[in-house]
Design an enzyme around this catalytic site. Structure first.
Site, mmCIF file in Angstrom:
data_model
loop_
_atom_site.group_PDB
_atom_site.id
_atom_site.type_symbol
_atom_site.label_atom_id
_atom_site.label_comp_id
_atom_site.label_asym_id
_atom_site.label_seq_id
_atom_site.Cartn_x
_atom_site.Cartn_y
_atom_site.Cartn_z
ATOM 1 N N GLY A 10 0.818 -1.208 0.000
ATOM 2 C CA GLY A 10 0.000 0.000 0.000
ATOM 3 C C GLY A 10 0.849 1.253 0.000
ATOM 4 O O GLY A 10 1.726 1.414 0.847
ATOM 5 N N ALA A 11 0.578 2.137 -0.969
ATOM 6 C CA ALA A 11 1.307 3.416 -1.036
ATOM 7 C C ALA A 11 0.370 4.549 -0.646
ATOM 8 O O ALA A 11 0.262 5.575 -1.326
ATOM 9 C CB ALA A 11 1.886 3.628 -2.423
ATOM 10 N N GLY A 12 -0.344 4.348 0.452
ATOM 11 C CA GLY A 12 -1.134 5.442 1.036
ATOM 12 C C GLY A 12 -0.212 6.237 1.961
ATOM 13 O O GLY A 12 1.016 6.176 1.845
ATOM 14 N N ASN A 37 1.846 -1.590 -4.720
ATOM 15 C CA ASN A 37 0.607 -0.797 -4.718
ATOM 16 C C ASN A 37 -0.156 -1.073 -5.998
ATOM 17 O O ASN A 37 0.452 -1.328 -7.039
ATOM 18 C CB ASN A 37 0.942 0.702 -4.609
ATOM 19 C CG ASN A 37 -0.277 1.544 -4.272
ATOM 20 O OD1 ASN A 37 -0.895 1.346 -3.230
ATOM 21 N ND2 ASN A 37 -0.642 2.458 -5.141
ATOM 22 N N VAL A 81 -2.700 -6.672 -4.394
ATOM 23 C CA VAL A 81 -2.520 -7.758 -3.428
ATOM 24 C C VAL A 81 -3.806 -8.585 -3.401
ATOM 25 O O VAL A 81 -4.917 -8.047 -3.332
ATOM 26 C CB VAL A 81 -2.230 -7.175 -2.016
ATOM 27 C CG1 VAL A 81 -2.153 -8.291 -0.980
ATOM 28 C CG2 VAL A 81 -0.946 -6.365 -2.043
ATOM 29 N N GLU A 170 -17.234 17.526 4.678
ATOM 30 C CA GLU A 170 -16.278 18.113 3.720
ATOM 31 C C GLU A 170 -16.813 18.006 2.286
ATOM 32 O O GLU A 170 -16.662 18.923 1.491
ATOM 33 C CB GLU A 170 -14.920 17.418 3.836
ATOM 34 C CG GLU A 170 -14.178 17.790 5.117
ATOM 35 C CD GLU A 170 -12.663 17.656 5.006
ATOM 36 O OE1 GLU A 170 -12.200 16.667 4.423
ATOM 37 O OE2 GLU A 170 -11.957 18.547 5.501
ATOM 38 N N ASP A 301 -5.046 3.109 8.443
ATOM 39 C CA ASP A 301 -6.431 2.764 8.792
ATOM 40 C C ASP A 301 -6.638 1.279 9.069
ATOM 41 O O ASP A 301 -7.693 0.885 9.574
ATOM 42 C CB ASP A 301 -7.377 3.221 7.669
ATOM 43 C CG ASP A 301 -7.585 4.727 7.684
ATOM 44 O OD1 ASP A 301 -6.897 5.417 8.464
ATOM 45 O OD2 ASP A 301 -8.437 5.216 6.911
ATOM 46 N N ALA A 318 -5.085 10.530 8.308
ATOM 47 C CA ALA A 318 -3.827 10.604 7.570
ATOM 48 C C ALA A 318 -2.721 11.099 8.495
ATOM 49 O O ALA A 318 -1.570 10.661 8.406
ATOM 50 C CB ALA A 318 -3.995 11.553 6.386
ATOM 51 N N GLN A 319 -3.095 12.031 9.360
ATOM 52 C CA GLN A 319 -2.128 12.594 10.313
ATOM 53 C C GLN A 319 -1.462 11.471 11.115
ATOM 54 O O GLN A 319 -0.228 11.391 11.210
ATOM 55 C CB GLN A 319 -2.892 13.553 11.252
ATOM 56 C CG GLN A 319 -2.048 14.210 12.269
ATOM 57 C CD GLN A 319 -2.851 15.171 13.188
ATOM 58 O OE1 GLN A 319 -2.264 15.838 13.997
ATOM 59 N NE2 GLN A 319 -4.156 15.232 13.068
#
Ligand SMILES: Cc1cc2nc3c(=O)[nH]c(=O)nc-3n(C[C@H](O)[C@H](O)[C@H](O)COP(=O)(O)OP(=O)(O)OC[C@H]3O[C@@H](n4cnc5c(N)ncnc54)[C@H](O)[C@@H]3O)c2cc1C
Length: 404
Positions: A10-12, A37, A81, A170, A301, A318-319
């Site tokens: 994963g490239a998050g 990814n 994956v 948002e 997550d 994300a933080q």
């Protein structure tokens, strides 16, 4: 001695933060690092509400992974994956099977529909950049079709947003700006458009300061957005959603677009690993390893950590994902050197919820902010996340500078 193989899935935010901090702090000959990814780009999940509403183009919210990794230190493989075999220390993908000595799982979030009938099939979800593009194009299609119809079906112009949490609000903020543009573009009278937020809980933005919530709701209502709070969606159909308004009282809302933004879970692949999890989130050890699996780290997550001050899990953000990536990289290097791992301690700087391009609410370093100041802060946060992964050149290339 054979160099250990580190496989990052994963490239998050979590996966990329792990990889860029590894490549910064590790010699070429210390470990073989592979990042897998499904796309050859990273997308900013925190900007997906903008891509979904159409206030940013999909290409604006993503960048090439090759731009931020050092090819001499990290091998990138574009692959999906398909399975993680913890006992066999192997990961299968649509592009081959990969063995590892250390595994980092950062496969991110998926929408959670809580088993509500029809949502999986008929609602759209702000899940990734492709899904965001689909939402944008679906809404545009509805507007374009309405303007072509001889017998007009006004429900095409109704957009129901399920969920008044962070993502839902948002997205509504962006719609508040986008709808007038769409009306102009597709010759639609604005009074025909209905944007309705439906929320099961009795409040908007749970966890946010009530004064800020009042500001947000007032701002969105002034843009014509309606709220139906404490009214759970009980079913979705091709025509719209059924909501519960009281004991045995239901209402059907006919809508051309239903966007479900009311919950997230970890990636389903976690559930097949045999690692204990709750909705595909693993309650990790203090050093971010999966319990009982000393060679498996979980970031972002897919990881669950309890905030002991309030005895509740930290929200998936994300933080936190990026901060976890820094710790995971350090801990991998420590393990290779035979040293002790360190504990992950989140450093929460606050949270800002945007309400469209020039407005927002938030608490930063303990101070409440609203309006242009909060909106400016949101852009600083967005640019900071680019900086943490790709340094100043990525900020120049992809950053948000429209502060006026
Ligand atoms: C609209 C919206 C607004 C948000 N706003 C904020 C905010 O303001 N602040 C904040 O801190 N957080 C925010 N969040 C939450 C934040 O985006 C997530 O917490 C964060 O993205 C989690 O990072 P991650 O690294 O775990 O995974 P992700 O960012 O989800 O990345 C996962 C990666 O894994 C890849 N992947 C998934 N499955 C596979 C597979 N099978 N094979 C290969 N690759 C795969 C994906 O393509 C992706 O690149 C927001 C979320 C949304 C949706």
């Amino acid at each position: 001695m054979k160099r250990p193989t580190i496989l990052v899935l994963g490239a998050g935010y979590g996966g990329l933060a792990t990889v860029v901090n590894l490549q910064k702090n590790i010699g070429i000959d210390v470990a073989d690092i592979t990042l897998i990814n499904q796309n050859d780009y990273h997308y900013e999940s925190t900007w997906l509400h903008e891509a979904s509403a159409g206030t940013l183009r999909p290409d604006q919210v993503r960048y090439d992974i090759a731009d931020v990794i050092k090819a001499d230190k990290v091998k990138f493989v574009k692959a999906s994956v398909e399975g993680i075999d913890i006992a066999g220390k192997q990961v299968s993908t649509n592009n081959g099977v990969f063995s590892y000595d250390y595994l980092v799982i950062g496969l991110g979030f998926e929408g959670e529909t809580f088993g509500i009938p029809g949502l999986d099939k008929y609602a759209l979800s702000i899940a990734n950049v492709k899904a965001a593009r689909q939402i944008r194009e679906h809404i545009e299609y509805q507007f374009a079709t309405w303007s072509m119809e001889d017998v007009k079906d006004d429900s095409r112009l109704t957009i129901v947003v399920g969920g008044a949490g962070f993502t839902g609000i948002e997205f509504l903020g962006e719609l508040g700006n986008r709808v007038p543009e769409l009306c102009k573009e597709f010759d639609v009278p604005q009074e025909k458009v209905r944007v309705l937020c439906v929320e099961a809980a009795p409040m908007v933005l749970p966890g946010f300061d009530p004064e800020l919530v009042e500001y947000a709701v007032g701002h969105l209502q002034a843009k014509g957005i309606e709220f139906s709070i404490g009214t759970p969606v009980v079913e979705a159909t091709p025509e719209g959603v059924k909501i519960k308004k009281g004991e045995d009282v239901f209402e059907f809302i006919k809508a051309g677009t239903v966007v479900w933004a009311a919950g997230v879970r970890g990636n389903r692949l976690i559930e097949q690993t045999g690692i204990e999890n709750m909705r595909a989130r693993v309650k990790v050890e203090k050093d971010m390893r999966a319990p009982g699996h000393n060679d498996v780290f979980i970031v972002g997550d897919c990881a669950l950590m309890i905030n002991e001050e309030v005895n509740r899990p930290y929200p998936p953000t994300a933080q936190i994902a990026m901060q976890q990536g820094v710790t995971v990289a350090k801990n991998l290097i420590s393990l290779i050197k035979g040293e002790e791992t360190e504990e992950f301690v989140p450093d929460l700087k606050g949270s800002v919820c945007s309400l469209g391009e020039h407005d927002a609410i938030g608490v930063v370093f303990g101070k409440k902010i609203t309006g242009a100041k909060a909106s400016f802060m949101k852009k600083v946060i967005d640019n900071r996340s680019l900086f943490m992964i790709g340094g100043p050149s990525l900020v120049v290339k992809k950053g948000k500078f429209n502060v006026l």
